[in-house]
Design an enzyme around this catalytic site. Sequence first.
Site, short mmCIF file in Angstrom:
data_model
loop_
_atom_site.label_atom_id
_atom_site.label_comp_id
_atom_site.label_asym_id
_atom_site.label_seq_id
_atom_site.Cartn_x
_atom_site.Cartn_y
_atom_site.Cartn_z
N GLN A 69 41.48 75.11 -1.08
CA GLN A 69 42.04 73.75 -1.05
C GLN A 69 43.53 73.69 -0.68
OE1 GLN A 69 40.59 71.45 -4.59
NE2 GLN A 69 39.15 73.13 -4.86
N VAL A 104 25.12 71.95 -13.65
CA VAL A 104 24.86 71.80 -15.09
C VAL A 104 24.89 70.30 -15.40
CG1 VAL A 104 25.86 72.16 -17.38
CG2 VAL A 104 25.71 74.07 -15.76
N CYS A 189 47.53 70.36 -7.94
CA CYS A 189 48.72 70.54 -7.10
C CYS A 189 49.58 69.28 -7.03
CB CYS A 189 48.36 71.00 -5.70
SG CYS A 189 49.81 71.65 -4.86
N ASP A 325 41.32 73.87 -13.58
CA ASP A 325 41.74 72.47 -13.65
C ASP A 325 41.03 71.65 -14.73
OD1 ASP A 325 43.21 73.18 -11.44
OD2 ASP A 325 42.08 71.98 -10.01
N LYS A 333 48.29 72.08 -12.57
CA LYS A 333 46.94 72.52 -12.18
C LYS A 333 46.96 73.08 -10.76
CE LYS A 333 44.65 69.44 -15.41
NZ LYS A 333 44.32 70.48 -16.40
N CYS A 368 54.10 76.33 -7.10
CA CYS A 368 53.79 75.31 -6.10
C CYS A 368 54.68 75.54 -4.87
CB CYS A 368 54.06 73.93 -6.70
SG CYS A 368 53.49 72.61 -5.63
P1 FAD Z 1 37.55 74.09 -8.17
O1 FAD Z 1 38.02 75.19 -7.29
O2 FAD Z 1 37.69 72.69 -7.69
O3 FAD Z 1 36.03 74.43 -8.50
C1 FAD Z 1 35.23 73.68 -9.37
C2 FAD Z 1 33.79 73.99 -8.99
O4 FAD Z 1 32.93 73.49 -10.01
C3 FAD Z 1 33.37 73.34 -7.69
O5 FAD Z 1 32.93 74.31 -6.78
C4 FAD Z 1 32.28 72.36 -8.10
O6 FAD Z 1 31.24 72.25 -7.14
C5 FAD Z 1 31.78 73.01 -9.39
N1 FAD Z 1 31.14 72.05 -10.30
C6 FAD Z 1 31.54 70.78 -10.59
N2 FAD Z 1 30.66 70.22 -11.44
C7 FAD Z 1 29.71 71.15 -11.69
C8 FAD Z 1 28.52 71.16 -12.50
N3 FAD Z 1 28.14 70.08 -13.19
N4 FAD Z 1 27.79 72.29 -12.54
C9 FAD Z 1 28.16 73.40 -11.85
N5 FAD Z 1 29.26 73.44 -11.05
C10 FAD Z 1 30.01 72.33 -10.99
N6 FAD Z 1 47.13 75.36 -5.72
C11 FAD Z 1 48.12 76.29 -5.51
O7 FAD Z 1 48.27 77.22 -6.30
N7 FAD Z 1 48.98 76.20 -4.46
C12 FAD Z 1 48.88 75.18 -3.55
O8 FAD Z 1 49.65 75.12 -2.60
C13 FAD Z 1 47.84 74.20 -3.75
N8 FAD Z 1 47.72 73.17 -2.89
C14 FAD Z 1 46.69 72.27 -3.05
C15 FAD Z 1 46.56 71.22 -2.13
C16 FAD Z 1 45.52 70.32 -2.24
C17 FAD Z 1 45.42 69.20 -1.25
C18 FAD Z 1 44.56 70.49 -3.27
C19 FAD Z 1 43.38 69.53 -3.36
C20 FAD Z 1 44.68 71.50 -4.20
C21 FAD Z 1 45.75 72.40 -4.09
N9 FAD Z 1 45.94 73.43 -5.04
C22 FAD Z 1 46.96 74.34 -4.87
C23 FAD Z 1 45.17 73.42 -6.29
C24 FAD Z 1 44.00 74.39 -6.32
O9 FAD Z 1 43.23 74.28 -5.15
C25 FAD Z 1 43.16 74.08 -7.55
O10 FAD Z 1 43.99 74.06 -8.70
C26 FAD Z 1 42.07 75.11 -7.78
O11 FAD Z 1 41.27 75.26 -6.63
C27 FAD Z 1 41.20 74.68 -8.96
O12 FAD Z 1 40.22 75.63 -9.22
P2 FAD Z 1 39.04 75.34 -10.27
O13 FAD Z 1 38.18 76.53 -10.30
O14 FAD Z 1 39.58 74.80 -11.52
O15 FAD Z 1 38.26 74.12 -9.60
C1 UQ1 Z 2 49.50 82.52 -6.03
O1 UQ1 Z 2 49.23 83.52 -6.70
C2 UQ1 Z 2 48.45 81.76 -5.45
O2 UQ1 Z 2 47.15 82.16 -5.62
C3 UQ1 Z 2 46.60 82.94 -4.63
C4 UQ1 Z 2 48.73 80.60 -4.75
O3 UQ1 Z 2 47.69 79.88 -4.31
C5 UQ1 Z 2 47.54 79.51 -3.06
C6 UQ1 Z 2 50.09 80.18 -4.55
O4 UQ1 Z 2 50.33 79.14 -3.91
C7 UQ1 Z 2 51.15 80.97 -5.11
C8 UQ1 Z 2 52.56 80.53 -4.88
C9 UQ1 Z 2 50.86 82.11 -5.84
C10 UQ1 Z 2 51.95 82.93 -6.48
C11 UQ1 Z 2 52.19 84.20 -5.73
C12 UQ1 Z 2 53.38 84.73 -5.45
C13 UQ1 Z 2 53.44 86.02 -4.71
C14 UQ1 Z 2 54.66 84.09 -5.81
#
Ligand code: FAD
Ligand code: UQ1
Length: 441
Positions: A69, A104, A189, A325, A333, A368
């Site tokens: 993402q 689930v 994010c 998250d 998050k 971030c």
């Molecule tokens: P997710 O990866 O969203 O996974 C949740 C999973 O649970 C999904 O696959 C879904 O299908 C599944 N699920 C939902 N309900 C059920 C159910 N009932 N039963 C079974 N499965 C289910 N993070 C960074 O560190 N750096 C960044 O630069 C950054 N930029 C971002 C930019 C954007 C636009 C977005 C949207 C996010 C960004 N993030 C970034 C945040 C990061 O992507 C999320 O914090 C991370 O992917 C969350 O992981 P997660 O496992 O909690 O949830």
């Molecule tokens: C990180 O570990 C990570 O997960 C792979 C990200 O997600 C995309 C990040 O954006 C950042 C900044 C980190 C932190 C890693 C370093 C080397 C500062």
Amino acid sequence: MVMMNTCCGIHRVRRMAIFAGREMHHSCKVLVVGGGTGGCTMAAKLARKFDKAPNHVIVVEPSEIHYYQPMFTLIGGGLKKFQSSRRFMGDVLPKKAQWLKDSVMSFEPESNKVTTSNGDTIQYDLMIVAMGLQLYWAKIPGLVDALRDPDSQVCSIYGPETVQGVFDKMKKTTRGPGVFTFPHTPVKCPGAPQKIAYIAEDFWTRKNHRKDIEVIYNTSLPVIFGVKKYADALWGVCERRNIRVNLQTSLTEINRDKKEAVFENLKNPGEKITQQYSFLHVCPPMGPPDVLKNHPVLTNEAGFLAVDAKTLRHNRFNNIYGIGDCTTTPNSKTMAAIASQAKVLHQNILDDLKGKSLQGVYNGYASCPLVTGPGKCILAEFDYNLQPLETFPVDQKNEMWIMYFMKKEFFPFLYWNFMLKGYWNGPEFIRKLLKVFKKSS
Ligand code: FAD
Ligand code: UQ1
């Protein structure tokens, strides 16, 4: 405190799947709910651990596709291709775990069981909940229809189905206000809604349209960013580039026929402000998935999985853990946070399985990469206390090309090749290494 089986033995079921009519009954040592960032990472770590016993780890995940993402921000700005953010779920989930392509639907934590949408039941010794956040698009009247309309100039980087429209709409904008929003809920994010504003502003400047486009960032928050050091730097960026920031200003409605967005002034609740737009980027309200919210025994009042902020173990059920998250941990998050959480959770689960007390402590690390345009990025890193916790021996509040390069090329590489395989535990070891190096130089 509800008394619960510990994960490590009382409930010793044979690993098996039994048919009962069309439904199946599965059992496993570790059940992972969700195969996104947190779920896939933990499944990889634990499936490797239970190497000799296939199907000890079951992952329930309904989606065919796994998205990286963080790439969505760059895709929205035309700086990366959509294809680079996606992989087939079957290719990223660990081969040594069993993937049930299902959702689930209900939890029975008292009997260590969940039921899926197909009617299957899964019995577990230990469960990790990693369900992410749900995007509440429909909470903003007019938003869903506006996003579906290719001529509406309303867009969002937040959904895999909406991100592909963002750059086209940005290119079509040549005059009038470009408006960017941040909702009145926790978001994943929290930097992304302003990153896309900086990228768009840079794009319109390069195209010579900037003099005709006013750039406005309307955020529900009372600050531009939660950590003062980076907030100060970001105010500087906005001032230099003439980006207007309105704090405590929350999107409530979109009227796409009139190209008007309605905001509530949170400083004076009930007061509405109508804003014309030529381009409107929306970060939707979000929150925990409905399935979790339907089980208040597992959650806090807002519906987030109630875990201890340090150990990531559930506050009431000893054999339930959470990552990512969907939990109550008060970190930003992000995926970076999940990398650090995964290290702690892995250690705590292994301790738990050995019957030991939990030693792993999560300090709230989150990061971030605040992209401010192509080739420019402030790498914010901080902990639960919103104190900077920087990895590199440079002042990370400054915009730097190397941080942008890491965001665009290195982090995706790290994610697909190390994190999802269970080998990336966050940058703590690099920070420690560079600290020693810094001191001795
Ligand atoms: P997710 O990866 O969203 O996974 C949740 C999973 O649970 C999904 O696959 C879904 O299908 C599944 N699920 C939902 N309900 C059920 C159910 N009932 N039963 C079974 N499965 C289910 N993070 C960074 O560190 N750096 C960044 O630069 C950054 N930029 C971002 C930019 C954007 C636009 C977005 C949207 C996010 C960004 N993030 C970034 C945040 C990061 O992507 C999320 O914090 C991370 O992917 C969350 O992981 P997660 O496992 O909690 O949830
Ligand atoms: C990180 O570990 C990570 O997960 C792979 C990200 O997600 C995309 C990040 O954006 C950042 C900044 C980190 C932190 C890693 C370093 C080397 C500062």
